[in-house]
Scaffold this motif. Sequence first.
Motif, short mmCIF file in Angstrom:
data_model
loop_
_atom_site.label_atom_id
_atom_site.label_comp_id
_atom_site.label_asym_id
_atom_site.label_seq_id
_atom_site.Cartn_x
_atom_site.Cartn_y
_atom_site.Cartn_z
N ALA A 284 4.93 3.32 0.85
CA ALA A 284 4.46 2.08 1.47
C ALA A 284 3.39 1.45 0.57
O ALA A 284 2.59 2.16 -0.03
CB ALA A 284 3.87 2.38 2.83
N LEU B 152 3.78 7.04 5.66
CA LEU B 152 4.63 6.56 6.76
C LEU B 152 6.04 7.10 6.60
O LEU B 152 6.53 7.26 5.48
CB LEU B 152 4.71 5.03 6.75
CG LEU B 152 3.44 4.20 6.91
CD1 LEU B 152 3.79 2.72 6.91
CD2 LEU B 152 2.70 4.56 8.19
N ASN C 134 7.83 2.54 8.28
CA ASN C 134 7.66 1.69 7.11
C ASN C 134 8.54 0.45 7.25
O ASN C 134 8.11 -0.68 6.98
CB ASN C 134 8.06 2.51 5.87
CG ASN C 134 7.45 1.95 4.60
OD1 ASN C 134 6.73 0.96 4.64
ND2 ASN C 134 7.75 2.59 3.48
N THR D 243 -1.79 2.79 7.11
CA THR D 243 -1.11 3.28 5.90
C THR D 243 -2.13 3.81 4.89
O THR D 243 -1.91 4.82 4.24
CB THR D 243 -0.30 2.13 5.26
OG1 THR D 243 0.62 1.62 6.22
CG2 THR D 243 0.48 2.61 4.05
#
Length: 267
Positions: free
Chosen positions: A32, A70, A75, A127
């Motif tokens: 991510a 993630l 994601n 994240t």
Amino acid sequence: MMQKKSKAQVFGSKGEDSKCNLCNKPLRMSQAHVPPQSCIEQDRRKRNVQHYFFGQQKYQLQNGIHFYTLCQKCNGVLGDPYDKELAAFSKSVRSKIDSFKYLPHYSWGFECKPNLIARSLVGSFLTASRGCVNDSHSDLQNFINNPKSMLPNQLRIGFWLHCYDSVMVQPDFMMVEPEKTPRRVLFMMKYFPLAWILYDQEEGAPDFCQQYNIHDFTQYLDAETDKLVSISVYPTKEKHEFWPWVSDNIAIMIGQNASDNAILGDV
Ligand SMILES: [Zn+2]
């Protein structure tokens, strides 16, 4: 002097089974980007942008900072519809700026879906966090996973124009001013053309956005998820490239999450 590094600071590693920062399930992590890759203009992605991450270390990186925090599903959910809406809003502002030689003194109006953008920003914060374990994290996870929920109590979002090529991501720090209550900032993210800040607004404390003359984004949030709202952007509400790091009267303290948990990984 700032230290220069050629490696990205990331959490997790490729293909690792770990607990997802959004759904808490133990799964294989996917890559991510923070800021979301879709927010950064195509021809700027390959530029050597400067990242200031976890304190004052300076990184020369391409393509943003990436994290393995993630699962693929989360994601994907963040990417579309949330990051997609942030990217569309960023693009509208960028096109407007590009059409002017000098920033005007009047405001511009943009239509967007603020509830989706807020979820993208909270998603970027999660994240870029190492481990989402406490109640405040679960409130934020719930905010993203439940479209009808509102932003947790004290949390607020502000933004301003960032008319610079630099990309900056900074989670977890305190802004301290003489004789004022320190402000906890959960997350700050800058890229051309916007800078976003997620902070705690304590009851009774002066309004943060007013105090620093930035845009109050929280006012546009609503229980109606897909609501299209017209947002006024004032080009005059501009900060210099490094605000609030280099400001009169503001001292910055790095939080625990950032200083304790940083890991150096491969780009
Ligand atoms: Zn997940």
